[in-house]
Enzyme design. Structure first.
Site, mmCIF file in Angstrom:
data_model
loop_
_atom_site.group_PDB
_atom_site.id
_atom_site.type_symbol
_atom_site.label_atom_id
_atom_site.label_comp_id
_atom_site.label_asym_id
_atom_site.label_seq_id
_atom_site.Cartn_x
_atom_site.Cartn_y
_atom_site.Cartn_z
ATOM 1 C CB SER A 21 73.434 43.555 80.474
ATOM 2 O OG SER A 21 74.221 42.650 79.744
ATOM 3 C CG ASN A 22 74.448 43.867 75.204
ATOM 4 O OD1 ASN A 22 74.451 42.694 74.849
ATOM 5 N ND2 ASN A 22 75.560 44.514 75.541
ATOM 6 N NE ARG A 23 66.172 43.174 73.284
ATOM 7 C CZ ARG A 23 65.141 42.752 74.006
ATOM 8 N NH1 ARG A 23 65.060 41.492 74.379
ATOM 9 N NH2 ARG A 23 64.191 43.593 74.345
ATOM 10 C CB ALA A 88 77.173 42.854 72.523
#
Ligand code: CTP
Length: 216
Positions: A21-23, A88
């Site tokens: 995943s991402n922030r 995102a």
């Protein structure tokens, strides 16, 4: 107007307990949804997993992966006057999802990744969306050149570019500093400010970009 907004990160499963995943916190997309509701628009919010509450009054569709988000956008896009893609989305996912938790074995483990569908890039090209199309571009170098290229390649009416290498803005922050790009006008930088204020300005602009109905 009816607006579709994508928000938050996506999660791409590796095995039953792990993911890539991402922030992204989802704050920018949720602030856009809130601003759109306050301006009297109908909002469909397609959201990856986030820990912030959904704005009251939005129709919220919760998704996990890029593929889920793609399917949700496909099934909700036709009835929208505008779509803002603030999520995102992971660009890659594991090519194989292990059915069982991967056990430790060798010293190194290599994951094979494959591309996810480009949801914003499919809006015009695959789904045939005719409404106002707004994308984001998160860049760490050559901000305007990369963003300009995305604006044209993805058929956007407005692209919101932010430099995610700057501390305190962009991913997982309360504030943002963005430049707005249009197909036929000069780039317009917005002053740094809370995502709520930037969201209100973007919604004001999107309302003004309303496209005339296409002649059948
Ligand atoms: N986006 C999307 N689906 C993807 C990837 C991105 O809908 N699979 C959308 C994002 O929501 C954003 C825009 O496309 O509105 C640009 O995202 P970004 O990650 O900056 O661009 P990419 O197209 O992924 O290009 P690159 O990673 O090469 O910079």
């Amino acid at each position: 107007m009816n607006l579709l907004i994508t928000a938050g990160p996506t999660r791409e499963a590796i095995d039953p307990v792990r993911y890539l995943s991402n922030r992204s916190s989802g704050r920018m997309g949720y602030a856009l949804a809130q601003a759109a509701l306050e301006a009297g628009h109908g909002v469909t919010l397609i959201s990856g997993p986030v820990s912030i509450p959904a704005p009251v009054g939005a129709q919220v569709v919760r998704v996990e992966s890029a593929q889920d988000m793609y399917e949700a956008v496909r099934s909700h896009l036709a009835s929208q006057d505008a779509a803002i893609f603030a999520a995102a989305v992971a660009d890659y996912r594991p090519a194989q999802v292990a059915g069982q938790k991967i056990k430790k074995a060798s010293e190194q483990l290599t994951l094979q990744l494959e591309r996810t569908p480009d949801i914003l890039g499919s809006a015009r090209a695959v789904f045939g969306f005719q409404g106002v199309l707004v994308g984001f571009a998160a860049e760490t170098e050559d901000l305007l050149a990369h963003a300009q290229e995305k604006l044209h390649r993805k058929g956007c009416d407005l692209l919101i570019a932010n430099d995610v290498s700057r501390p305190g803005t962009g991913f997982d922050s309360e504030e943002n500093e963005v430049t707005l790009l249009f197909p036929n006008a000069a780039p317009r930088p917005l002053p740094r400010g809370p995502k709520t204020a930037i969201a209100r300005e973007i919604i004001r602009l999107v309302s003004g970009l309303r496209r005339p109905p296409s002649i059948p």
